[in-house]
Scaffold this motif. Structure first.
Motif: not given
Length: 582
Positions: A336-341, A387-392
């Motif tokens: 559930h990854v969200n990302f903004s610079y 920004s939210t979520g996680k990367v494993l």
């Protein structure tokens, strides 16, 4: 700001303390000499005592020699302290810049950082030396001279008070106005450096489009902006000298006129008048020195703020308190990854990404320009934080890893790769500094780089120019792939890194990967479907979202974007920015 800068003095504290001590001793010697001059005139010349003249003259020579010695020592220690301070500032800034994440680097222009490391540090160095020497010498000299003048004759010495108040007020006005221009100069320096940097780094494009005249005009404009700002500031400072001369001559006239009357009235001796005239020069020259010190400090304040910004900038991405020091395998999970610079961005670059990639899989990534393919893989090496979520990676959140440990297990090969000046072996050993020549050759065989290296006169000892300007784009990419393979990573990311390689060589590289590093998880971002169709799975990106995941055959059947790209490429005119309709 002062605390931050002061912490960089470190091992030069002793030199910084000795400099003002020697300056004070030099001033004391200079202050004593006018008294001895008065004694020679009053007790020697007027009384005809040649023995007294010799004795006092010898004392003056000794005191002058001591003053010279103290001045030389003050200059020596002051130079060491200021040069060492500048060295520490440059080192501290450079080391802190190395810790910056991409989000930190985005706050500064390259030209701005170069200006801070060069011009700004030089300004601080000059200002620090003046603070240690002139900021101590000038006020102490003025105070000593004023005390001695009032001790000789308070009535005549009051002339100095009027002169100091007048000259001090004028200099304060000049400095206040000049400061505004000096503060603007360094912003113009950034523009000047940016113009030079762009022109030199893109010189091939400039010449290809015959834009030399345009670049000359751009540089001339930036240079003239710096020139005009300095002219305005220096034009104001130029008033220092005439004001100083006017005040000095007015004081000399006033003291000579009043002093002559006092000598006639027998309330002042000729020697005392000579001493007062000498102290006049000491007082007003000290005030002039102070004004120049204030100008230099004012100039350096803007530089100090800019340097402090870099020194106080804290990396957004840092190691946790108890980092994980081992990456178990090359599995990658996007949860559930969200990302903004930017933190305050209204929309995300990556939106609700959910992927589960097993160790050893070959994953293709396809998408149009701006679909956030590179942003996706940048999260794996934690170049940016989600920004939210996680990367494993290896079952552990990348934010829990030691940064060096994580990045040592992930090799990234970009489309626009950089080679450094040195031999081919030197560049390859960026991947593993202890790699043998045989290991380097094997990595080059896998990357199909051995084909052109063996044709070079010095083979693996061939010199590479800065930026790899003496090799082609395809050769540079293959060398960078070999460099990445030397790390023996658990995860290999190829970000459009075979774009300059012909199709046959691309196929050889992919075959070598499949046979030689089967346990390494491979992410291949490519514009050619042929580069991805044999991948275990292909991810189709569209506007920051995952449009589809599957094998080549599955996506042909179920994903309109992938099918349109494939059909357009097999028809001979593929364009990833022309999306299919779903």
């Amino acid at each position: 700001m002062l605390k931050t800068l002061g912490s960089q003095i470190r091992e030069f504290k002793k030199d910084s303390l000795l400099t003002p001590v020697f300056m004070i001793l030099e001033v004391i010697m200079e202050t004593v000499i006018p008294l001895l001059m008065a004694s020679i005139i009053d007790d020697g010349v007027e009384k005809g005592d040649i023995h007294h003249i010799y004795m006092v003259g010898a004392a003056m020579v000794l005191i002058a020699a001591l003053g010279l010695l103290f001045g030389v020592l003050g200059g020596k220690y002051g130079a060491r302290a200021s040069s060492g301070f500048a060295r520490n500032l440059r080192k501290a800034m450079y080391e802190n810049i190395q810790t910056f994440s991409f989000s930190n680097i985005d706050k500064y222009s390259t030209a701005g950082l170069v200006t801070r490391l060069t011009t700004d540090v030089t300004n601080i160095q000059n200002a620090y030396q003046m603070i240690l020497r002139m900021c101590v010498r000038a006020p102490f000299s003025m105070i000593c001279a004023m005390v001695m003048a009032f001790a000789i004759n308070a009535k005549l010495a009051s002339v100095y008070l009027v002169a100091v108040i007048f000259l001090g007020g004028c200099l304060a006005l000049i400095i206040r106005q000049a400061t505004k221009y000096f503060n603007q100069v360094f912003e113009k320096y950034d523009d000047l450096n940016a113009s030079v940097q762009e022109n030199v780094s893109a010189i091939r494009v400039v010449k290809a489009y015959v834009r030399e005249d345009h670049e000359k005009k751009k540089f001339k404009k930036a240079s003239e902006n710096v020139y005009h700002m300095f002219v305005k500031a220096e034009s104001l400072i130029a008033w220092n000298t005439p004001l100083m001369q006017f005040t000095v001559y007015a004081c000399i006239l006033g003291i000579s006129w009043l002093g002559a009357k006092m000598i006639v009235a027998d309330t002042l001796t000729t020697g005392e008048l000579m001493s007062l005239l000498t102290y006049c020069m000491n007082i007003l020259m000290s005030l002039m020195m102070l004004s120049m010190v204030f100008v230099m400090i004012t100039m350096s304040m803007a530089s100090a703020r800019r340097i402090t910004e870099v020194l106080n900038e804290e990396a957004d991405i840092r190691n946790p308190e108890q980092p994980v020091m081992e990456v178990k395998d090359g599995s990658v999970v996007f949860d559930h990854v969200n990302f903004s610079y930017k933190k305050d961005a209204k929309s995300c670059v990556l939106k609700d990404i959910n992927l589960d990639i097993h160790s050893g899989e070959t994953i293709g990534i396809l998408g149009g320009t701006g679909s956030a393919k590179s942003s996706l893989v940048n999260l794996i090496t934690r170049l940016y934080d989600v920004s939210t979520g996680k990367v494993l990676v290896g079952g552990v959140d990348v934010r829990d890893y030691d940064l060096d440990t994580l990045r040592n297990e992930v090799s990234v090969v970009l489309q626009n790769n950089v080679l450094f000046s040195g031999s081919i072996l030197d560049n390859l050993r960026w991947g593993d500094k202890n790699a043998s020549e045989q290991e380097c050759k094997r990595a080059c065989e896998l990357a199909c780089a051995d084909e052109f290296i063996e044709r070079m006169p010095d083979k693996y000892h061939t010199h590479i120019e800065q930026g790899g300007n003496n090799v082609s784009g395809g050769q540079k990419q293959r060398l960078c792939i070999a460099r990445a393979l030397l790390k023996k990573p658990k995860i290999l990311i190829l970000d459009d890194s075979t774009s300059a390689v012909d199709t046959a060589t691309d196929a050889k590289i992919r075959k070598a990967f499949a046979e030689e590093i089967p346990d390494t998880t491979k992410f291949i971002i490519a514009q050619r479907v042929s580069s991805l169709m044999n991948a275990d799975r292909i991810i189709v990106m569209d506007d920051g979202c995952v449009s589809g995941v599957g094998t080549h055959e599955e996506l042909l059947a179920n994903n309109a974007i992938y099918r349109d790209v494939y059909e357009s490429q097999t028809a001979g005119s593929g364009d990833f920015d022309e999306k299919g309709e779903e």
